[in-house]
Design a protein around this motif. Sequence first.
Motif, PDB file in Angstrom:
ATOM      1  N   VAL A 107       0.847  -1.189   0.000  1.00  0.00           N
ATOM      2  CA  VAL A 107       0.000   0.000   0.000  1.00  0.00           C
ATOM      3  C   VAL A 107       0.883   1.240   0.000  1.00  0.00           C
ATOM      4  O   VAL A 107       2.093   1.159   0.232  1.00  0.00           O
ATOM      5  CB  VAL A 107      -0.952   0.045   1.224  1.00  0.00           C
ATOM      6  CG1 VAL A 107      -1.922  -1.128   1.209  1.00  0.00           C
ATOM      7  CG2 VAL A 107      -0.168   0.072   2.524  1.00  0.00           C
ATOM      8  N   ASP A 108       0.267   2.380  -0.248  1.00  0.00           N
ATOM      9  CA  ASP A 108       1.005   3.631  -0.349  1.00  0.00           C
ATOM     10  C   ASP A 108       0.102   4.711   0.248  1.00  0.00           C
ATOM     11  O   ASP A 108      -0.879   5.103  -0.354  1.00  0.00           O
ATOM     12  CB  ASP A 108       1.281   3.882  -1.839  1.00  0.00           C
ATOM     13  CG  ASP A 108       2.089   5.136  -2.082  1.00  0.00           C
ATOM     14  OD1 ASP A 108       2.569   5.732  -1.095  1.00  0.00           O
ATOM     15  OD2 ASP A 108       2.229   5.542  -3.250  1.00  0.00           O
TER      16      ASP A 108
ATOM     17  N   ILE B  64      -8.068   3.775  -1.551  1.00  0.00           N
ATOM     18  CA  ILE B  64      -8.870   3.747  -0.324  1.00  0.00           C
ATOM     19  C   ILE B  64      -8.836   5.176   0.229  1.00  0.00           C
ATOM     20  O   ILE B  64      -7.749   5.760   0.302  1.00  0.00           O
ATOM     21  CB  ILE B  64      -8.234   2.806   0.726  1.00  0.00           C
ATOM     22  CG1 ILE B  64      -7.939   1.419   0.130  1.00  0.00           C
ATOM     23  CG2 ILE B  64      -9.126   2.684   1.962  1.00  0.00           C
ATOM     24  CD1 ILE B  64      -6.959   0.585   0.980  1.00  0.00           C
ATOM     25  N   SER B  66      -8.031   7.732   2.684  1.00  0.00           N
ATOM     26  CA  SER B  66      -7.102   7.564   3.804  1.00  0.00           C
ATOM     27  C   SER B  66      -7.817   7.691   5.146  1.00  0.00           C
ATOM     28  O   SER B  66      -8.709   8.514   5.294  1.00  0.00           O
ATOM     29  CB  SER B  66      -6.006   8.623   3.749  1.00  0.00           C
ATOM     30  OG  SER B  66      -5.267   8.496   2.569  1.00  0.00           O
ATOM     31  N   TYR B  67      -7.383   6.889   6.115  1.00  0.00           N
ATOM     32  CA  TYR B  67      -7.923   6.947   7.478  1.00  0.00           C
ATOM     33  C   TYR B  67      -9.441   6.759   7.466  1.00  0.00           C
ATOM     34  O   TYR B  67     -10.175   7.429   8.192  1.00  0.00           O
ATOM     35  CB  TYR B  67      -7.516   8.258   8.167  1.00  0.00           C
ATOM     36  CG  TYR B  67      -6.084   8.644   7.869  1.00  0.00           C
ATOM     37  CD1 TYR B  67      -5.037   7.840   8.314  1.00  0.00           C
ATOM     38  CD2 TYR B  67      -5.769   9.761   7.103  1.00  0.00           C
ATOM     39  CE1 TYR B  67      -3.723   8.162   8.007  1.00  0.00           C
ATOM     40  CE2 TYR B  67      -4.462  10.077   6.798  1.00  0.00           C
ATOM     41  CZ  TYR B  67      -3.443   9.278   7.257  1.00  0.00           C
ATOM     42  OH  TYR B  67      -2.146   9.592   6.943  1.00  0.00           O
ATOM     43  N   LYS B  68      -9.876   5.849   6.609  1.00  0.00           N
ATOM     44  CA  LYS B  68     -11.308   5.602   6.397  1.00  0.00           C
ATOM     45  C   LYS B  68     -12.020   5.263   7.705  1.00  0.00           C
ATOM     46  O   LYS B  68     -13.134   5.727   7.939  1.00  0.00           O
ATOM     47  CB  LYS B  68     -11.435   4.449   5.405  1.00  0.00           C
ATOM     48  CG  LYS B  68     -12.796   4.264   4.796  1.00  0.00           C
ATOM     49  CD  LYS B  68     -12.714   3.137   3.749  1.00  0.00           C
ATOM     50  CE  LYS B  68     -14.099   2.732   3.274  1.00  0.00           C
ATOM     51  NZ  LYS B  68     -14.018   1.615   2.311  1.00  0.00           N
ATOM     52  N   ILE B  73     -10.104  11.880   5.497  1.00  0.00           N
ATOM     53  CA  ILE B  73      -9.677  13.285   5.442  1.00  0.00           C
ATOM     54  C   ILE B  73      -9.781  13.698   3.983  1.00  0.00           C
ATOM     55  O   ILE B  73      -9.214  13.033   3.112  1.00  0.00           O
ATOM     56  CB  ILE B  73      -8.196  13.434   5.892  1.00  0.00           C
ATOM     57  CG1 ILE B  73      -7.992  13.012   7.352  1.00  0.00           C
ATOM     58  CG2 ILE B  73      -7.693  14.849   5.655  1.00  0.00           C
ATOM     59  CD1 ILE B  73      -8.399  14.044   8.369  1.00  0.00           C
ATOM     60  N   LEU B  76      -7.043  13.219   0.818  1.00  0.00           N
ATOM     61  CA  LEU B  76      -5.972  12.250   1.091  1.00  0.00           C
ATOM     62  C   LEU B  76      -6.467  10.843   0.734  1.00  0.00           C
ATOM     63  O   LEU B  76      -7.537  10.428   1.182  1.00  0.00           O
ATOM     64  CB  LEU B  76      -5.532  12.300   2.557  1.00  0.00           C
ATOM     65  CG  LEU B  76      -4.828  13.581   3.018  1.00  0.00           C
ATOM     66  CD1 LEU B  76      -4.465  13.499   4.497  1.00  0.00           C
ATOM     67  CD2 LEU B  76      -3.561  13.860   2.195  1.00  0.00           C
ATOM     68  N   TYR B  77      -5.693  10.152  -0.069  1.00  0.00           N
ATOM     69  CA  TYR B  77      -6.061   8.812  -0.509  1.00  0.00           C
ATOM     70  C   TYR B  77      -4.881   7.858  -0.373  1.00  0.00           C
ATOM     71  O   TYR B  77      -3.739   8.261  -0.559  1.00  0.00           O
ATOM     72  CB  TYR B  77      -6.517   8.826  -1.979  1.00  0.00           C
ATOM     73  CG  TYR B  77      -7.786   9.611  -2.162  1.00  0.00           C
ATOM     74  CD1 TYR B  77      -9.025   9.008  -1.994  1.00  0.00           C
ATOM     75  CD2 TYR B  77      -7.749  10.968  -2.473  1.00  0.00           C
ATOM     76  CE1 TYR B  77     -10.199   9.731  -2.126  1.00  0.00           C
ATOM     77  CE2 TYR B  77      -8.916  11.705  -2.611  1.00  0.00           C
ATOM     78  CZ  TYR B  77     -10.142  11.085  -2.429  1.00  0.00           C
ATOM     79  OH  TYR B  77     -11.293  11.798  -2.555  1.00  0.00           O
ATOM     80  N   ASP B  78      -5.195   6.605  -0.049  1.00  0.00           N
ATOM     81  CA  ASP B  78      -4.177   5.555  -0.070  1.00  0.00           C
ATOM     82  C   ASP B  78      -4.260   4.830  -1.410  1.00  0.00           C
ATOM     83  O   ASP B  78      -5.351   4.686  -1.966  1.00  0.00           O
ATOM     84  CB  ASP B  78      -4.461   4.502   1.014  1.00  0.00           C
ATOM     85  CG  ASP B  78      -4.443   5.074   2.412  1.00  0.00           C
ATOM     86  OD1 ASP B  78      -3.906   6.184   2.586  1.00  0.00           O
ATOM     87  OD2 ASP B  78      -4.971   4.409   3.313  1.00  0.00           O
ATOM     88  N   TYR B  79      -3.153   4.357  -1.886  1.00  0.00           N
ATOM     89  CA  TYR B  79      -3.178   3.387  -2.956  1.00  0.00           C
ATOM     90  C   TYR B  79      -3.223   2.007  -2.305  1.00  0.00           C
ATOM     91  O   TYR B  79      -2.325   1.668  -1.540  1.00  0.00           O
ATOM     92  CB  TYR B  79      -1.925   3.483  -3.815  1.00  0.00           C
ATOM     93  CG  TYR B  79      -1.865   4.704  -4.714  1.00  0.00           C
ATOM     94  CD1 TYR B  79      -2.280   4.618  -6.034  1.00  0.00           C
ATOM     95  CD2 TYR B  79      -1.400   5.928  -4.242  1.00  0.00           C
ATOM     96  CE1 TYR B  79      -2.230   5.735  -6.868  1.00  0.00           C
ATOM     97  CE2 TYR B  79      -1.353   7.037  -5.077  1.00  0.00           C
ATOM     98  CZ  TYR B  79      -1.760   6.931  -6.391  1.00  0.00           C
ATOM     99  OH  TYR B  79      -1.701   8.030  -7.204  1.00  0.00           O
ATOM    100  N   GLY B  80      -4.261   1.239  -2.614  1.00  0.00           N
ATOM    101  CA  GLY B  80      -4.299  -0.140  -2.149  1.00  0.00           C
ATOM    102  C   GLY B  80      -3.415  -1.013  -3.032  1.00  0.00           C
ATOM    103  O   GLY B  80      -2.749  -0.496  -3.937  1.00  0.00           O
ATOM    104  N   ARG B 274      -4.319  16.565  -1.458  1.00  0.00           N
ATOM    105  CA  ARG B 274      -3.436  17.371  -0.598  1.00  0.00           C
ATOM    106  C   ARG B 274      -2.020  16.830  -0.548  1.00  0.00           C
ATOM    107  O   ARG B 274      -1.105  17.476  -0.061  1.00  0.00           O
ATOM    108  CB  ARG B 274      -4.037  17.446   0.815  1.00  0.00           C
ATOM    109  CG  ARG B 274      -5.205  18.425   0.882  1.00  0.00           C
ATOM    110  CD  ARG B 274      -5.867  18.426   2.233  1.00  0.00           C
ATOM    111  NE  ARG B 274      -6.709  19.613   2.402  1.00  0.00           N
ATOM    112  CZ  ARG B 274      -7.786  19.664   3.184  1.00  0.00           C
ATOM    113  NH1 ARG B 274      -8.152  18.599   3.870  1.00  0.00           N
ATOM    114  NH2 ARG B 274      -8.482  20.761   3.286  1.00  0.00           N
ATOM    115  N   GLU B 275      -1.843  15.605  -1.008  1.00  0.00           N
ATOM    116  CA  GLU B 275      -0.499  15.027  -1.080  1.00  0.00           C
ATOM    117  C   GLU B 275      -0.450  14.167  -2.331  1.00  0.00           C
ATOM    118  O   GLU B 275      -1.390  13.415  -2.594  1.00  0.00           O
ATOM    119  CB  GLU B 275      -0.230  14.182   0.179  1.00  0.00           C
ATOM    120  CG  GLU B 275       1.171  13.633   0.207  1.00  0.00           C
ATOM    121  CD  GLU B 275       1.479  12.840   1.465  1.00  0.00           C
ATOM    122  OE1 GLU B 275       0.850  13.048   2.517  1.00  0.00           O
ATOM    123  OE2 GLU B 275       2.371  11.979   1.372  1.00  0.00           O
TER     124      GLU B 275
END
Lengths: 707, 707
Positions: A107-108, B64, B66-68, B73, B76-80, B274-275
Amino acid sequence: MGVLKRRAFSIWTPFRRSCTAVFTTKPQSTVSSLRALCSVTESQKKEAFRQAVLNTLERRLFYIPSYKIYGGIAGLYDYGPPGCAVKANVLAFWRQHFVLEENMLEVDCPCVTPEIVLKASGHVDKFTDLMVKDEKSGTCYRADQLLKDYCKDKLEKDLNLSAEKAANLRHVLAVLDDLSAEELAAKIKEYGITAPDTRNNLSDPYPFNLMFQTSIGPSGSSPGYMRPETAQGIFVNFKELYYYNGNKLPFAAAQIGQAFRNEISPRQGLLRVREFTLAEIEHFLDPEDKSHPKFSEILNLEVLMFPREDQMSGRSARIITVGEAVSQGIVNNESLGYFIGRVYLFLTHLGIDKDRVRFRQHLVNEMAHYAADCWDAEIECSYGWIECVGIADRSAYDVRAHADKSGVPLVAYEKYPEPREVEKLVIAPSKKELGLAFKGNQKMVVEALEAMGEKEAMELKAALQAEGEAKFHVCTLDKEVIIKKDMVSISKEKKKEHQRLFTPSVIEPSFGIGRIIYCLYEHSFYTRASKDGDEQLNVFRFSPLVAPIKCTVFPLVQNQQYEEVAKKIAKSLTTVGISYKIDITGTSIGKRYARTDELGVPFAITVDSTSSVTLRERDSKQQIRVNVDEVASVVKELTDGVSKWAVIMLRYPTHSSRPSVTGDFLSYFISVKLVKLLLVEYSTLVAIPQLNDLGMTTATEDRDDVR
Amino acid sequence: MGVLKRRAFSIWTPFRRSCTAVFTTKPQSTVSSLRALCSVTESQKKEAFRQAVLNTLERRLFYIPSYKIYGGIAGLYDYGPPGCAVKANVLAFWRQHFVLEENMLEVDCPCVTPEIVLKASGHVDKFTDLMVKDEKSGTCYRADQLLKDYCKDKLEKDLNLSAEKAANLRHVLAVLDDLSAEELAAKIKEYGITAPDTRNNLSDPYPFNLMFQTSIGPSGSSPGYMRPETAQGIFVNFKELYYYNGNKLPFAAAQIGQAFRNEISPRQGLLRVREFTLAEIEHFLDPEDKSHPKFSEILNLEVLMFPREDQMSGRSARIITVGEAVSQGIVNNESLGYFIGRVYLFLTHLGIDKDRVRFRQHLVNEMAHYAADCWDAEIECSYGWIECVGIADRSAYDVRAHADKSGVPLVAYEKYPEPREVEKLVIAPSKKELGLAFKGNQKMVVEALEAMGEKEAMELKAALQAEGEAKFHVCTLDKEVIIKKDMVSISKEKKKEHQRLFTPSVIEPSFGIGRIIYCLYEHSFYTRASKDGDEQLNVFRFSPLVAPIKCTVFPLVQNQQYEEVAKKIAKSLTTVGISYKIDITGTSIGKRYARTDELGVPFAITVDSTSSVTLRERDSKQQIRVNVDEVASVVKELTDGVSKWAVIMLRYPTHSSRPSVTGDFLSYFISVKLVKLLLVEYSTLVAIPQLNDLGMTTATEDRDDVR
């Protein structure tokens, strides 16, 4: 990675620990040999070696102090071109060795992290170092560092030190990591320690949080931090990842990314920095089954281990197989053992000297209370044994902390093959009766009844059956009430259960990529005399896997024909994905070799004819002749690890002198045979006519002469 | 990347720009068709398509929030796992296509940046958005967004809108990007715009800096920011990199890394975050020679271009070769044109539809005053044309800004083959005479004299010779003074110059990796009916280069023999470096195919015998039979791009039905011939006996039936 103690955090505080580990972990042997360790010759030698490495690294732009033109910022470094390439290679191999081979879920996640996440993990409250301030200038220092410096300095330089005082100082060094703010304050006062630069008085030590703080969004009401580790991003996604894995355990998730720690006063150059790349694995597993399906693959691996007991009793680290370590209970479980083995293979494959990597078990007082077992992969370099990988069995702590804080259940389940019959306690308060009796307090009484454990409930049931009523303590009301028979029914019922729900345990190998790379630099560096012997030349013996550039291409002399051949070769190297550097300066070939040796380039192609070229291996300095059209694929074979240099040597004529027809024919014949065997079932002698194509008629001088 | 205007910053503000670009860049054609563009059917279709893509992406963990578990937030997103793999593939190809092929110097600098660096670049003062606050709740909004929403909403929904009012609103949309804080305030007041959620009054717009602020070190006295782009890390290292490159121009440096922008209220999901990961190139070159040595390689490339003039006159983008664009002066210079070509090749090779990528030139009012020319690679997706890569000729602005701020000269030089004789103006003020005459103002007068240009100086010289004194304006004193003959000597001297010193120009291609990936998702997504036609199945047509997993391995039925074969194949896939997913669930093979199609896995291996297996290609759904021992290398050939599926199809028997001996023999013979031709010069018929080894006797059902 949650914590109760600062030290329970992963691998970036441990550098402090491993610095002091010399004192804490081998109390008997080490303390007595402290002066020996610090003896001028030994430490001067190490210092000189380190300076030679650092000079080469900085001169060749492996790293650059960040924002150098503005005077730099302590603890921040850039990777220049070769450093950046080495890092990319190390990370690519990490992905291959862990993510791909173990089918991990990578993950990232972002670096910007809202406060609540780091509140749950414990970082907001506990991720601190104790700091003291120069009372006049306001300069900040780490309290333990000042105390350590004082003790070491006294022990080294004060020749009139009494035996008692010396013992006292050694004791302080040994327990440095365990001192509270009050104890540090007392010691600083006792020794009269002042600010190193100004000699001003110091404030009392107070905790400073090491996270870079910021604010998310424009309102200023959402505090956030730059993540101090990448692990939390994995933990908060447990539910999603578990689902992605088909709701099956065990599985591992992994993340590579930047982490940030706002060190109070960074020292030790590339080893203690304010921003760094972490590669972390969270291996989720059933706490009741910590076996590993691939354990047999590393069972017989011999590694240098330093168990807790050996550290305490002053013994040295010893070689032991991972299988033995697990079966003897030295390592807590198979999965932990498996990762110790895999980490060992990772490090040694990169080029870390296998005799200078050890696995040190955390002492009981180093571990968080919830941890089952922790081991650090420490690599020896000029700074001592440096923790580069932490491998911890963190039990269910982190996942549970986020489940508690977020209110989202983070659990795994085990489906039973057959439903199991279990006896369950059923407490059914009668809200009507309780309401009549307790009015506004009804809710509290109901909750207290429902919260009873099995023993208490069965006692109450017996009392109610015998007496019709019973006294019952309601803790939320802080008083006893009278419960009557009709107010609650208590029974045991048999139920069928189809599955078991549990919070998964986590085994966490956490890699400090920058530290591993720095140690790799030290382990790869050597010097050798120039041909005329009047100079020491620097070499990095990087494996092709790690080398920033795989190959250099030089025209022997500046001439258009050779340059065109060089460009043609360059193009074919690009096609097969080999990074190269072309050098068409008129510098002597020896100097050019010296330059590439300093970058750790394993192979150099010198264009000295239009049909064939010289291929030189860095460490042996051996040279062979290869066809222009073939050379890119030969280099590819070597850098991919398909063939070793020794095998390639057999296949091609050596360069150093004009080949004797018989000798070279023989080696050529053998090589042709090898190649043909790989390609077709039968080999023929048809290759002989091609011998002329090799163009073995060019310059014969040895090209390793530097100036 | 320095700035004078907010818009001159690179590709993350431009999303705003490209959103409004519909209005600003094609004023005539677009404004009149605004309602058509916003027609319900068209936008509903796009919305539905986007939702289908996003649902698949989120369900299959490409990303995903982020911090679901904590509610997430915004921005802000995660790469799964699959998203992370796609990203790694895109970055690896970026490195191959740019860094390796162009021999760029890659660096890796920290995200934490001290204030002085971003002060020099202009970010501290100018990197802002105009914000308004809900006067009661304190909620913040981007002023231009609110105004835009109001205008669009009115135009779409107010059926009683007068023609005049409508024209007025369209004009506002067209000039939105150019409005000052005062103009925005006036419009908000005029239209009576209130906070969208509460209808409370809004504050006047004021600038909010988009950088995440933090503090470096513990004292609180060193402000820092999370970098808003990676470029500054390269600029500050110019001197080191120039030296590393042997003091030669041109050369390019590159950096891949995280960048941070604290958006006021992020919208548009994965496009405004944001990132994010940026990949930036800074190509340093001589401002007097912007040719490119490899320009001929992309000269004839046809790309969709949208020059400034065409935008202004309401024409559409048109196809033109890069060579023509440069020779006709549409693109400022060869180097800029070269990167336009390389960017085009990069994007289309990834899988971006070539008809939906265009290069849009910045309008004059979009560019910073110092920029020579700017082009955006825009990709069309459901949100419209999105800027994904900015390619700007930024002249010497950035390098000079850091040289000025740091006081360190950041220059390149051109050595002349022969020294050149040049006439130089020499101005020598006499400090003594000036001091006597001007006392405390002496310094200002000296500086003003020294700063004279050639013309002014020669005029002064003439006046002094003629009159003995002259009036002279000192701007720092804001008055005229009398200069006498003995106060300054002015002359022209001939000097020999051996080299020319200059500040290098910079061409900067800057890639928003997340945006490119999102557009790639949209361009790769399609649906097709399930076999029984009652369901639409999702497919990502990722190329093997991009696909998160290259291959799946399924045992046809749950049985130990097949599982062992599957594991054996899995192991050989790992050995050749192919990422795979093994699925040993008992799910129907059709469902398993549907699952992998949704992940964009190009190839699936179904184990249906112990000697040979079925290999299926995702888009054609064609199936062939390949030996167990061979299949990993066949998949490797396909994923490395060494062979196309069509070629492989010729080499192996198809699976769909039991092969007719003649047909399959023929195709087998052809394939054998192809292989042999590759390996040896002559082919034989010895392969015939091996036909039996192919094991073409297994199940014949079509495996694409889903439920």
